[in-house]
Motif scaffolding. Structure first.
Motif, PDB file in Angstrom:
ATOM      1  N   VAL A  19      20.521  99.564  10.127  1.00  0.00           N
ATOM      2  CA  VAL A  19      21.524 100.159  11.007  1.00  0.00           C
ATOM      3  C   VAL A  19      20.876 101.204  11.912  1.00  0.00           C
ATOM      4  CG1 VAL A  19      23.663 101.493  11.095  1.00  0.00           C
ATOM      5  CG2 VAL A  19      23.370  99.731   9.335  1.00  0.00           C
ATOM      6  N   ASP A  20      19.960 101.985  11.355  1.00  0.00           N
ATOM      7  CA  ASP A  20      19.269 103.008  12.153  1.00  0.00           C
ATOM      8  C   ASP A  20      18.439 102.375  13.274  1.00  0.00           C
ATOM      9  OD1 ASP A  20      20.320 105.068  10.708  1.00  0.00           O
ATOM     10  OD2 ASP A  20      18.566 105.333   9.398  1.00  0.00           O
ATOM     11  N   GLU A  21      17.795 101.252  12.973  1.00  0.00           N
ATOM     12  CA  GLU A  21      16.986 100.582  13.996  1.00  0.00           C
ATOM     13  C   GLU A  21      17.869 100.010  15.108  1.00  0.00           C
ATOM     14  OE1 GLU A  21      13.063  99.084  11.477  1.00  0.00           O
ATOM     15  OE2 GLU A  21      14.938  97.934  11.334  1.00  0.00           O
ATOM     16  N   ILE A  22      19.024  99.491  14.743  1.00  0.00           N
ATOM     17  CA  ILE A  22      19.957  98.992  15.757  1.00  0.00           C
ATOM     18  C   ILE A  22      20.438 100.156  16.626  1.00  0.00           C
ATOM     19  CG2 ILE A  22      22.259  98.001  16.104  1.00  0.00           C
ATOM     20  CD1 ILE A  22      21.640  96.220  13.628  1.00  0.00           C
ATOM     21  N   ASP A  23      20.747 101.285  16.005  1.00  0.00           N
ATOM     22  CA  ASP A  23      21.165 102.469  16.759  1.00  0.00           C
ATOM     23  C   ASP A  23      20.052 102.947  17.690  1.00  0.00           C
ATOM     24  OD1 ASP A  23      23.643 102.437  15.575  1.00  0.00           O
ATOM     25  OD2 ASP A  23      23.143 103.926  14.037  1.00  0.00           O
ATOM     26  N   THR A  24      18.803 102.853  17.223  1.00  0.00           N
ATOM     27  CA  THR A  24      17.658 103.252  18.045  1.00  0.00           C
ATOM     28  C   THR A  24      17.546 102.366  19.282  1.00  0.00           C
ATOM     29  OG1 THR A  24      16.426 104.076  16.121  1.00  0.00           O
ATOM     30  CG2 THR A  24      15.136 103.521  18.076  1.00  0.00           C
ATOM     31  N   LEU A  25      17.745 101.066  19.099  1.00  0.00           N
ATOM     32  CA  LEU A  25      17.704 100.141  20.232  1.00  0.00           C
ATOM     33  C   LEU A  25      18.796 100.457  21.246  1.00  0.00           C
ATOM     34  CD1 LEU A  25      16.998  96.576  18.745  1.00  0.00           C
ATOM     35  CD2 LEU A  25      15.613  97.826  20.394  1.00  0.00           C
ATOM     36  N   ILE A  26      19.990 100.689  20.744  1.00  0.00           N
ATOM     37  CA  ILE A  26      21.122 100.975  21.640  1.00  0.00           C
ATOM     38  C   ILE A  26      20.908 102.304  22.367  1.00  0.00           C
ATOM     39  CG2 ILE A  26      23.599 101.511  21.690  1.00  0.00           C
ATOM     40  CD1 ILE A  26      23.929  99.430  19.413  1.00  0.00           C
ATOM     41  N   ALA A  27      20.309 103.270  21.674  1.00  0.00           N
ATOM     42  CA  ALA A  27      20.045 104.580  22.291  1.00  0.00           C
ATOM     43  C   ALA A  27      19.039 104.478  23.432  1.00  0.00           C
ATOM     44  CB  ALA A  27      19.535 105.561  21.232  1.00  0.00           C
ATOM     45  N   ALA A  28      18.230 103.401  23.443  1.00  0.00           N
ATOM     46  CA  ALA A  28      17.224 103.224  24.494  1.00  0.00           C
ATOM     47  C   ALA A  28      17.824 102.666  25.785  1.00  0.00           C
ATOM     48  CB  ALA A  28      16.119 102.284  23.999  1.00  0.00           C
ATOM     49  N   ILE A  29      19.088 102.264  25.738  1.00  0.00           N
ATOM     50  CA  ILE A  29      19.742 101.691  26.918  1.00  0.00           C
ATOM     51  C   ILE A  29      20.076 102.801  27.916  1.00  0.00           C
ATOM     52  CG2 ILE A  29      21.779 100.435  27.749  1.00  0.00           C
ATOM     53  CD1 ILE A  29      21.933  99.108  24.977  1.00  0.00           C
ATOM     54  N   ASP A  30      19.765 102.573  29.165  1.00  0.00           N
ATOM     55  CA  ASP A  30      20.077 103.539  30.226  1.00  0.00           C
ATOM     56  C   ASP A  30      21.526 103.335  30.657  1.00  0.00           C
ATOM     57  OD1 ASP A  30      20.255 105.213  32.367  1.00  0.00           O
ATOM     58  OD2 ASP A  30      18.689 104.250  33.573  1.00  0.00           O
ATOM     59  N   LEU A  31      22.425 104.167  30.160  1.00  0.00           N
ATOM     60  CA  LEU A  31      23.855 104.014  30.437  1.00  0.00           C
ATOM     61  C   LEU A  31      24.274 104.597  31.780  1.00  0.00           C
ATOM     62  CD1 LEU A  31      25.311 104.779  26.895  1.00  0.00           C
ATOM     63  CD2 LEU A  31      24.972 102.553  27.973  1.00  0.00           C
ATOM     64  N   SER A  32      23.304 105.112  32.535  1.00  0.00           N
ATOM     65  CA  SER A  32      23.632 105.621  33.864  1.00  0.00           C
ATOM     66  C   SER A  32      23.744 104.479  34.877  1.00  0.00           C
ATOM     67  CB  SER A  32      22.566 106.619  34.333  1.00  0.00           C
ATOM     68  OG  SER A  32      21.317 105.966  34.518  1.00  0.00           O
ATOM     69  N   THR A  33      23.357 103.292  34.453  1.00  0.00           N
ATOM     70  CA  THR A  33      23.431 102.126  35.335  1.00  0.00           C
ATOM     71  C   THR A  33      24.548 101.189  34.877  1.00  0.00           C
ATOM     72  OG1 THR A  33      21.915 100.732  34.046  1.00  0.00           O
ATOM     73  CG2 THR A  33      20.928 102.252  35.634  1.00  0.00           C
ATOM     74  N   GLU A  34      25.033 100.372  35.797  1.00  0.00           N
ATOM     75  CA  GLU A  34      26.081  99.406  35.450  1.00  0.00           C
ATOM     76  C   GLU A  34      25.562  98.376  34.447  1.00  0.00           C
ATOM     77  OE1 GLU A  34      27.389  97.784  39.144  1.00  0.00           O
ATOM     78  OE2 GLU A  34      28.633  99.519  39.634  1.00  0.00           O
ATOM     79  N   LEU A  35      24.310  97.955  34.645  1.00  0.00           N
ATOM     80  CA  LEU A  35      23.739  96.975  33.732  1.00  0.00           C
ATOM     81  C   LEU A  35      23.561  97.558  32.341  1.00  0.00           C
ATOM     82  CD1 LEU A  35      21.074  95.118  35.912  1.00  0.00           C
ATOM     83  CD2 LEU A  35      23.416  94.457  35.394  1.00  0.00           C
TER      84      LEU A  35
END
Length: 298
Positions: free
Chosen positions: A115-131
């Motif tokens: 679960v922590d690794e999945i959270d780490t992956l999601i945290a790497a997403i740049d949410l300032s962009t639409e994509l």
């Protein structure tokens, strides 16, 4: 009967009578084309009706130099299915692959993420962009619903039944199933749908497709792999992660938290429970805990 005729008939059989998906049909046909390429390269004149077991054995010996045991086993299985079809349709009286033995392969346990690794992956997403919002919704859906990548890219707005707490998924062989969706996954899909997708120029024919590329068309399987590969690199995780890794993680985490194997089978869309049972081998300590908790002689 020549090879083109045989493959056309066999393709029709796989699609119509066996109800296989286009990806599965393509895999079967690709293995047959490897055999045809071998015949051409060695100037061997043999039709589907006349080819002998000796020629098939020679072909298998040659591909064994290039393919790993698992891939060899898949090719042999595909050839057996093809020649069984020819026998069934009375094009042949015998199957030249009947005595072929597939190489012994161990049962490969699927890779998973914590679960922590999945959270780490999601945290790497740049949410300032639409994509970024789209990509977060994609990862949450893969993990939250345990979807295959083909099921994800085919997901439609009309497949979302949030009020009932389910999504409708078209799996292998065009078989449909309902998969429960959590409030968390629903929330991120809604953010993407209302704040991003609603403002995109959508191409004709893709109005109902949920996840779109920047041109307003359906995403490809390759694009989902690329998105995940980039996230793994950004997050610094030292693991080989694919879309299927999230599906394996979905099943493993459910099982570790006490979910019934039959329920997991239904959610994953496995035709046989023996396919789902592979997850029972992933955490032996959990099985011991169950026995010590529930057995009357504990």
């Amino acid at each position: 009967m020549n090879w083109d005729h045989a493959i056309a008939d066999y393709t029709h059989y796989l699609k119509i009578e066996r109800g296989l998906s286009q990806n599965s049909v393509s895999s079967y046909v690709l293995d047959l084309k490897k055999l045809i390429k071998f015949l051409d390269a060695n100037k061997i004149s043999a039709s589907p009706v006349s080819i002998s077991k000796e020629i098939i054995q020679q072909f298998i010996y040659e591909i064994a130099q290039e393919l790993n045991p698992r891939s060899q086993s898949r090719v042999i299985s595909g050839l057996k299915s093809f020649f069984n079809y020819l026998v069934f349709e009375k094009y042949r009286t015998t199957n030249p692959t009947e005595l072929l033995e597939a190489p012994k392969i161990g049962r490969k346990l699927p890779d998973t993420l914590s679960v922590d690794e999945i959270d780490t992956l999601i945290a790497a997403i740049d949410l300032s962009t639409e994509l970024g919002e789209r990509n977060r919704a994609i990862i949450e859906t893969l993990y939250g619903c345990g979807l295959r990548v083909s099921e994800l890219i085919e997901l439609r707005l009309s497949n979302l039944f949030f009020k009932e707490g389910f999504i409708s998924v078209t799996g292998k062989g065009d078989k449909q199933r309902f998969v429960p969706i959590s409030h968390t996954t629903e929330k991120y899909i809604e953010i993407y749908r209302t704040q991003v997708r609603n403002h995109m120029p959508i191409q004709a024919g893709f109005e109902d497709t949920l996840f779109l590329n920047r041109r307003g068309k359906q995403l490809t399987r390759a694009m989902i792999f690329t998105i995940i590969k980039q996230l793994v690199k950004l997050s610094g995780l030292q693991k080989n992660v694919s879309p299927h890794t999230f599906r394996h993680s979905f099943a493993t985490h459910l099982l570790e938290n006490g979910a019934d194997l039959r329920a997991i089978q239904l959610m994953l869309g496995h035709e046989s429970i023996t396919t789902t049972e592979i997850y029972m081998h992933m955490d032996r300590s959990m099985l011991s805990d169950i026995m010590n908790t529930y057995h009357p002689r504990r």
